[in-house]
Design an enzyme around this catalytic site. Structure first.
Site, mmCIF file in Angstrom:
data_model
loop_
_atom_site.group_PDB
_atom_site.id
_atom_site.type_symbol
_atom_site.label_atom_id
_atom_site.label_comp_id
_atom_site.label_asym_id
_atom_site.label_seq_id
_atom_site.Cartn_x
_atom_site.Cartn_y
_atom_site.Cartn_z
ATOM 1 N N ARG A 164 -23.453 0.673 23.211
ATOM 2 C CA ARG A 164 -23.909 1.099 21.483
ATOM 3 C C ARG A 164 -22.873 2.084 21.360
ATOM 4 N NH1 ARG A 164 -29.539 -0.158 22.775
ATOM 5 N NH2 ARG A 164 -29.587 -2.549 22.290
ATOM 6 N N LYS A 191 -10.192 3.689 13.061
ATOM 7 C CA LYS A 191 -10.256 2.384 13.219
ATOM 8 C C LYS A 191 -9.968 2.021 14.317
ATOM 9 C CE LYS A 191 -9.755 1.629 8.212
ATOM 10 N NZ LYS A 191 -8.505 0.953 6.976
ATOM 11 N N GLU A 230 5.134 3.472 9.336
ATOM 12 C CA GLU A 230 4.452 4.011 8.382
ATOM 13 C C GLU A 230 4.371 5.432 7.658
ATOM 14 O OE1 GLU A 230 1.377 2.540 8.193
ATOM 15 O OE2 GLU A 230 1.200 0.569 9.614
ATOM 16 N N LYS A 256 -2.951 11.897 6.647
ATOM 17 C CA LYS A 256 -4.240 10.327 6.692
ATOM 18 C C LYS A 256 -4.898 11.633 8.011
ATOM 19 C CE LYS A 256 -5.834 6.908 9.517
ATOM 20 N NZ LYS A 256 -5.013 5.796 10.219
ATOM 21 N N GLU A 294 -13.507 4.159 4.606
ATOM 22 C CA GLU A 294 -12.854 3.675 3.628
ATOM 23 C C GLU A 294 -13.612 3.016 1.982
ATOM 24 O OE1 GLU A 294 -9.449 1.824 5.089
ATOM 25 O OE2 GLU A 294 -9.342 -0.115 3.431
ATOM 26 N N ARG A 315 -9.263 5.773 1.145
ATOM 27 C CA ARG A 315 -8.141 6.054 2.101
ATOM 28 C C ARG A 315 -7.931 4.321 1.931
ATOM 29 N NH1 ARG A 315 -11.133 5.676 8.733
ATOM 30 N NH2 ARG A 315 -9.041 4.995 9.313
ATOM 31 N N ASN A 328 -3.709 1.876 3.114
ATOM 32 C CA ASN A 328 -3.163 -0.134 3.063
ATOM 33 C C ASN A 328 -1.562 -0.359 2.435
ATOM 34 O OD1 ASN A 328 -4.426 -0.469 4.944
ATOM 35 N ND2 ASN A 328 -6.442 -0.011 3.229
ATOM 36 N N HIS A 349 0.523 -3.207 2.948
ATOM 37 C CA HIS A 349 -0.357 -3.983 4.448
ATOM 38 C C HIS A 349 -0.417 -5.005 3.615
ATOM 39 C CE1 HIS A 349 -0.121 -0.349 6.620
ATOM 40 N NE2 HIS A 349 -0.657 -0.459 6.999
ATOM 41 N N HIS A 408 0.035 -8.273 6.357
ATOM 42 C CA HIS A 408 -0.374 -8.526 7.040
ATOM 43 C C HIS A 408 -0.583 -10.411 7.039
ATOM 44 C CE1 HIS A 408 -4.210 -5.068 7.627
ATOM 45 N NE2 HIS A 408 -2.721 -5.318 8.447
ATOM 46 N N HIS A 443 4.050 -5.180 13.574
ATOM 47 C CA HIS A 443 3.346 -4.611 12.284
ATOM 48 C C HIS A 443 3.825 -3.266 11.401
ATOM 49 C CE1 HIS A 443 -0.150 -3.235 10.877
ATOM 50 N NE2 HIS A 443 0.124 -1.930 10.205
HETATM 51 P P1 NAD Z 1 2.087 -2.284 20.716
HETATM 52 O O1 NAD Z 1 0.565 -1.535 20.814
HETATM 53 O O2 NAD Z 1 2.243 -3.700 20.250
HETATM 54 O O3 NAD Z 1 3.132 -1.697 20.690
HETATM 55 C C1 NAD Z 1 4.608 -1.678 20.938
HETATM 56 C C2 NAD Z 1 5.203 -2.177 22.251
HETATM 57 O O4 NAD Z 1 5.818 -0.306 22.752
HETATM 58 C C3 NAD Z 1 5.040 -2.705 23.449
HETATM 59 O O5 NAD Z 1 4.988 -3.331 24.042
HETATM 60 C C4 NAD Z 1 3.898 -1.631 24.339
HETATM 61 O O6 NAD Z 1 4.174 -1.594 25.487
HETATM 62 C C5 NAD Z 1 5.564 -1.003 24.089
HETATM 63 N N1 NAD Z 1 5.504 1.456 24.592
HETATM 64 C C6 NAD Z 1 3.673 1.599 24.225
HETATM 65 N N2 NAD Z 1 4.748 2.349 24.323
HETATM 66 C C7 NAD Z 1 5.358 2.897 25.271
HETATM 67 C C8 NAD Z 1 6.892 3.725 25.037
HETATM 68 N N3 NAD Z 1 6.016 5.151 24.923
HETATM 69 N N4 NAD Z 1 7.282 3.167 26.394
HETATM 70 C C9 NAD Z 1 7.642 1.713 25.725
HETATM 71 N N5 NAD Z 1 7.256 1.497 25.778
HETATM 72 C C10 NAD Z 1 6.222 1.795 25.381
HETATM 73 O O7 NAD Z 1 2.335 -1.642 18.963
HETATM 74 P P2 NAD Z 1 1.789 -0.399 17.894
HETATM 75 O O8 NAD Z 1 2.895 -0.957 17.015
HETATM 76 O O9 NAD Z 1 1.757 0.487 18.784
HETATM 77 O O10 NAD Z 1 0.366 -0.472 17.299
HETATM 78 C C11 NAD Z 1 -0.009 -2.064 15.844
HETATM 79 C C12 NAD Z 1 -0.834 -2.152 15.845
HETATM 80 O O11 NAD Z 1 -1.426 -0.982 15.223
HETATM 81 C C13 NAD Z 1 -1.244 -3.588 15.428
HETATM 82 O O12 NAD Z 1 -2.293 -4.375 16.335
HETATM 83 C C14 NAD Z 1 -1.889 -2.529 14.392
HETATM 84 O O13 NAD Z 1 -2.569 -3.938 13.404
HETATM 85 C C15 NAD Z 1 -2.693 -1.729 14.742
HETATM 86 N N6 NAD Z 1 -3.072 -0.628 13.867
HETATM 87 C C16 NAD Z 1 -4.139 -0.279 13.944
HETATM 88 C C17 NAD Z 1 -4.298 0.899 12.763
HETATM 89 C C18 NAD Z 1 -5.938 2.062 12.887
HETATM 90 O O14 NAD Z 1 -5.795 2.511 12.110
HETATM 91 N N7 NAD Z 1 -6.285 1.428 13.368
HETATM 92 C C19 NAD Z 1 -3.523 1.098 12.048
HETATM 93 C C20 NAD Z 1 -2.133 1.443 11.682
HETATM 94 C C21 NAD Z 1 -1.660 -0.336 13.488
HETATM 95 N N1 GLY Z 2 -4.275 2.611 8.556
HETATM 96 C C1 GLY Z 2 -4.809 2.665 7.414
HETATM 97 C C2 GLY Z 2 -5.977 3.153 7.482
HETATM 98 O O1 GLY Z 2 -6.622 3.321 8.884
HETATM 99 O O2 GLY Z 2 -7.512 3.577 7.095
#
Ligand code: NAD
Ligand code: GLY
Length: 366
Positions: A124, A146, A188, A230, A240, A244, A248, A251, A255, A268
């Site tokens: 939890r 998130k 972003e 942010k 949100e 907040r 998006n 997005h 999406h 993404h």
């Molecule tokens: P990712 O986590 O897939 O990383 C991208 C690639 O880079 C992967 O292949 C990873 O292994 C590689 N990598 C990571 N760090 C590295 C480094 N320092 N050197 C070399 N390679 C490296 O993608 P991302 O763009 O970081 O994140 C995308 C994800 O984030 C999506 O799932 C999206 O939905 C999510 N997201 C979440 C939020 C949130 O608020 N929680 C906001 C935006 C995006």
């Molecule tokens: N990436 C959108 C949020 O964190 O609200």
């Protein structure tokens, strides 16, 4: 030595207030020590990041006398699912971890979202630390709490809010990042400028080629300015209920592109980039921004080496994916649009025909 270049921001959430440390070659052990309460730490990472940085973080945590375990997941958005989430729980239970353990996410947004969700659910809720290693995760996903996983019918559909104890954004990790991934992070960053900061847009226009080339000082400045935006928005509207949702921008369209093409085909950030063009195009059709301003949006996105059009997607399917958006309330789609450049709003009374045109006008039909 590089520590003096470090910048610190805080997400002001009362007794859950936490810092974001931004700098190069940060002293990991010193910075993490005050924020890891118990002895047990589970590093969640993936195969790619593990080969680059796991030793560094393992040594730092062992140096702090922590009982360390690791969970190394396969690399990719397509593994951000319930089956691979289960592997984190398996690792936590297998290691005999308790309620005072810390889950440390070492990786990009996929790892951050999955590790955070695991931390929210395990017993939890246990402690959580974010060490984002992609530009996108440093400016967006590691901040704000998130977390979650994808479902075949929609992205990020299952999740929880789980704020970290601390975010450690080490810019030097970007040296190993693929150019395409760097650009995805720039999407972003451009988002923050378009939605709320015209001065930042001008700054990005002045420095875009250096940012694309990986200038770490300028990237650190861009990360700082993005996280400051942010952090302010999250502090004002953590769950949100209002403001907040502005984060998006692009997005809902993005999406739909990501989901239609299959997770992992388009990054993404790439999908968000084209999504922002569609949002700006619709804003122009609403009479809120000019054609010249729409061109300015396309130009900065294009200079960030990001796509301004997506492959042809049948409109009915595009709309079906958009309808899964979490901003749908009482069956009504709400979009983040540009009232003017540097000022976004959440809006539901847009002309549906204009929205269709904005989608179709920014597809690559050749
Ligand atoms: P990712 O986590 O897939 O990383 C991208 C690639 O880079 C992967 O292949 C990873 O292994 C590689 N990598 C990571 N760090 C590295 C480094 N320092 N050197 C070399 N390679 C490296 O993608 P991302 O763009 O970081 O994140 C995308 C994800 O984030 C999506 O799932 C999206 O939905 C999510 N997201 C979440 C939020 C949130 O608020 N929680 C906001 C935006 C995006
Ligand atoms: N990436 C959108 C949020 O964190 O609200």
């Amino acid at each position: 030595m590089a520590q003096h270049l470090m910048q610190t921001l805080h997400v002001e959430l009362g007794d859950r207030r936490y810092p974001i440390f931004i700098g190069s070659e940060l002293d990991t052990a010193q910075l993490l020590a005050p924020y890891i309460q118990g002895k047990q730490v589970m590093i969640v990472t993936n195969t790619t990041v593990a080969s680059l940085y796991l030793d560094q973080y393992s040594s730092a945590l062992q140096g702090l006398g922590k009982d360390l375990a690791t969970c190394v997941l396969p690399d990719g958005e397509k593994y951000k699912n319930i089956e691979h989430l289960q592997l984190i729980f398996d690792a936590l239970l297998g290691a005999g971890f308790n309620r005072d353990c810390t889950v440390l996410a070492l990786g990009g947004g996929v790892i951050g979202d999955m590790a955070g969700f695991a931390a929210a659910c395990f017993q939890r809720g246990v402690y959580f630390v974010q060490v984002p290693t992609t530009l996108l995760s440093q400016v967006d996903s590691s901040v704000g709490g998130k977390t979650g996983i994808n479902h075949p019918l929609g992205k990020n559909m299952i999740g929880a809010f789980k704020q970290p104890q601390v975010v450690l954004a080490d810019m030097s990790h970007l040296k190993t990042l693929d150019k395409r991934e760097l650009s995805a992070g720039l999407a972003e960053i451009i988002k923050y400028a378009l939605l709320g900061d015209l001065d930042f847009l001008v700054w990005l226009e002045q420095h875009m080629e250096q940012l694309v080339a990986g200038d770490l000082n300028l990237l650190a400045e861009a990360v700082y300015r993005s996280c400051a935006h942010k952090a302010r928005i999250v502090a004002a509207d953590e769950k949100e209920q209002g403001e907040r949702a502005l984060l998006n921008l692009g997005h809902t369209f993005g999406h739909a592109i990501e989901s239609y093409l299959g997770y992992g085909q388009w990054l993404h950030g790439e999908a968000v980039a084209t999504g922002m063009v569609m949002a700006a195009d619709l804003s122009m059709r609403m009479g809120w921004i000019s054609q010249a301003e729409l061109d300015r949006v396309k130009n900065i996105i294009n200079r960030a080496q990001l796509p301004i059009t997506c492959p042809a997607i049948p409109l009915t399917e595009f709309l079906a994916y958009m309808s899964h958006d979490k901003k749908v309330l009482n069956g009504q789609l709400r979009l983040v649009l540009l009232k003017r450049l540097g000022q976004a709003i959440i809006y539901k009374d847009f002309d549906v025909e204009h929205m269709h045109q904005a989608i179709l006008a920014n597809q690559n039909l050749s």
